[in-house]
Design a protein around this motif. Structure first.
Motif, short mmCIF file in Angstrom:
data_model
loop_
_atom_site.label_atom_id
_atom_site.label_comp_id
_atom_site.label_asym_id
_atom_site.label_seq_id
_atom_site.Cartn_x
_atom_site.Cartn_y
_atom_site.Cartn_z
N LEU A 1 -26.79 50.80 27.59
CA LEU A 1 -28.13 50.59 27.05
C LEU A 1 -28.17 50.82 25.55
CD1 LEU A 1 -31.16 50.10 27.47
CD2 LEU A 1 -31.40 52.54 28.01
N LEU A 2 -27.59 51.93 25.10
CA LEU A 2 -27.63 52.26 23.66
C LEU A 2 -26.79 51.28 22.85
CD1 LEU A 2 -27.43 56.16 23.77
CD2 LEU A 2 -29.44 54.73 23.51
N PHE A 3 -25.58 50.99 23.32
CA PHE A 3 -24.69 50.11 22.55
C PHE A 3 -25.23 48.68 22.51
CE2 PHE A 3 -20.73 47.65 21.89
CZ PHE A 3 -20.34 48.22 20.69
N PHE B 1 -26.20 43.17 29.08
CA PHE B 1 -25.83 44.59 28.95
C PHE B 1 -27.05 45.50 28.81
CE2 PHE B 1 -21.68 42.80 28.12
CZ PHE B 1 -20.83 43.74 28.67
N GLU B 2 -28.06 45.05 28.12
CA GLU B 2 -29.26 45.88 27.99
C GLU B 2 -30.11 45.85 29.25
OE1 GLU B 2 -33.26 46.15 25.19
OE2 GLU B 2 -31.51 45.04 24.47
N PHE C 1 -30.58 49.34 31.31
CA PHE C 1 -31.82 49.95 31.79
C PHE C 1 -31.98 49.83 33.31
CE2 PHE C 1 -36.40 49.87 32.67
CZ PHE C 1 -36.79 51.05 32.06
N ALA C 2 -31.70 48.64 33.85
CA ALA C 2 -31.87 48.44 35.29
C ALA C 2 -30.90 49.29 36.10
CB ALA C 2 -31.68 46.96 35.63
N LEU C 3 -29.66 49.39 35.64
CA LEU C 3 -28.67 50.21 36.35
C LEU C 3 -29.06 51.68 36.31
CD1 LEU C 3 -26.00 50.16 37.87
CD2 LEU C 3 -24.81 50.34 35.68
#
Length: 468
Positions: free
Chosen positions: A61-63, A90-91, A96-98
């Motif tokens: 999420l951050l990356f 990836f976001e 977030f979903a994961l």
């Protein structure tokens, strides 16, 4: 300002990047230090792997936000730098979903274990992909339609569907959290679930505001910079607030991280406040141990059980005795205290019954499946069949060799000295012996045992050759 607002690399961007890096370091420290300090072996259960997946999702999420919202001034020359790789996949599904899906799975497990008092009917590695399916389908649809502009911003008509997808997962979290709100947890599980709901809902609110402001005032430079800063800092707070040891590793969450206090709460029975757990209380003369008595009767003696356990551990066959000890502690919990009984039963199953557990015991497949498929984790006879099988195993493989071992000799010496000490105290102050002054932590070695001699090792090798 004009160039960095569009291409990234403003001072505020680097501050947000530093905040996200610190958040990730703190997250890694919180997740690994308890294992490092207490030297606890990593289990193969779903609780441990859900923590690993949460850390992976937090990093994703951050990356992905760093790459997708132009935090750094990087020219996008390759396909892997595409907005759809980072801002969509990836976001979204892997970020977030994961993260939210892991929390939903944890709440699902808590509901079945404590409300239904049985193990979840669906394995975590099956449930987690099922929960992610709507988000994966949405990401695939966006990837095909390609509604992002060169700045990775969504067009106005796409904002509401994306926000609704985020809200769907938060509603699922709220529903699962509400389903366990009546349970009196002992390790702050409900508090952590509620905290996750509040933080994720607040994050979505802030993100929606940032997205809308970006769409309406896309050419306002200071707003672009401020929204990037807000998005990344909010995500950093989210990943820290979302991580929790109490839900998947309740015992580990109660242990002190100070090396001087590694055994303050060393067992689940101590964490649950089971009476006399981990203590040796010499309130009277130590009874004589007759080798001709049945082993199951002898193991009721705390001091004998500790000595026999030390012998079994020296032979690398201590799982059965540790399992007996845990089941014995479970028996001390009143039947009407179902929550504590479920905590203890789940702890025993995860550490001794589940295939691949750290101290998996040698029981029949039928008995193992009966325990794993039980309709009532608080049932008083849940582990009776397993205890019967392991008692036969201990009699065959450990019982005979123990009586000729140095562990039994030291046990007799300790018992004799304890009896003499009790008689002396009785002459001086009578029968009123304070448990506070005489208690010894069970986690400490009460026998001062030395490493087994070569002769003892040969005894262990001989009984191990007869094991199942």
């Amino acid at each position: 300002m004009a160039s960095c607002a569009l291409q990234g690399g403003c001072p505020s961007d680097y501050i947000a990047l530093a905040v996200s890096a610190i958040a990730m370091i703190v997250l890694l420290a919180r997740s690994t230090l308890p294992f490092v300090v207490h030297k606890i072996p990593c289990t193969k259960g779903s609780g441990f792997w859900l923590l690993i997946i949460q850390i992976f999702a937090s990093f994703d999420l951050l990356f992905s936000m760093v790459m997708g919202i132009n935090i750094l001034k990087i020219k996008k020359r390759h396909w892997w730098q595409s907005c759809y790789i980072w801002a969509v996949w990836f976001e979204g599904p892997f970020g977030f979903a994961l993260l939210l899906s892991c929390r939903i799975v944890q709440a699902f497990q808590l509901y079945h274990i404590f409300a239904k008092r049985r193990l979840p009917p669906i394995r975590s590695y099956i449930l987690l992909p099922l929960i992610l399916l709507p988000w994966i389908a949405g990401a695939a649809f966006i990837h095909v339609k390609k509604p992002l502009n060169p700045r990775c911003h969504l067009r106005g008509q796409w904002i509401i569907p994306v926000v609704c997808l985020h809200a769907l997962y938060i509603v699922a979290m709220v529903f699962m959290t509400w389903s366990v709100q009546h349970i009196k947890f002992r390790f702050h599980e409900f508090k952590d679930l509620l905290q996750g709901v509040i933080v994720s809902a607040a994050s979505i609110g802030l993100w929606v505001v940032a997205y809308i402001m970006n769409e309406i005032h896309e050419n306002t430079e200071w707003l672009q910079v401020a929204s990037r800063f807000l998005l990344l800092v909010t995500a950093s707070i989210l990943v820290l607030a979302f991580f929790s040891l109490s839900i998947s590793q309740p015992l580990l969450s109660q242990m002190s991280l100070r090396r001087r206090e590694p055994r303050e709460i060393g067992t689940m029975s101590m964490a649950l406040g089971i009476p006399d757990s981990g203590l040796l209380l010499p309130r009277g003369p130590t009874p004589e141990i007759d080798p001709n008595e049945p082993l199951d009767k002898l193991l009721l003696n705390k001091r004998f059980r500790q000595s026999f356990m030390a012998f079994a551990d020296s032979c690398l066959a201590g799982e059965s005795v540790h399992f007996y000890e845990e089941v014995h502690e479970l028996g001390k919990i009143p039947m009407d205290d179902t929550v504590r009984r479920v905590y203890m039963a789940r702890h025993i199953i995860e550490n001794y019954i589940v295939a691949g557990a750290a101290m998996e015991v040698n029981i029949s497949h039928r008995t193992r499946q009966e325990i794993l498929g039980t309709p009532d984790l608080a049932h008083p006879d849940l582990f009776n069949n397993a205890i019967s099988e392991l008692m036969q195993l201990m009699k065959t493989n450990l019982g005979k060799d123990y009586w000729s071992s140095t562990f039994f000799m030291k046990f007799k010496e300790e018992s004799r000295s304890q009896t003499d000490s009790n008689e002396l105290m009785e002459r001086v102050i009578g029968w009123d012996i304070s448990p506070r002054l005489s208690s010894v932590h069970g986690a400490d070695d009460p026998f001062g045992q030395e490493p087994p001699s070569k002769g003892h090792r040969r005894q262990c090798d001989s009984h191990n050759s007869d094991s199942w």
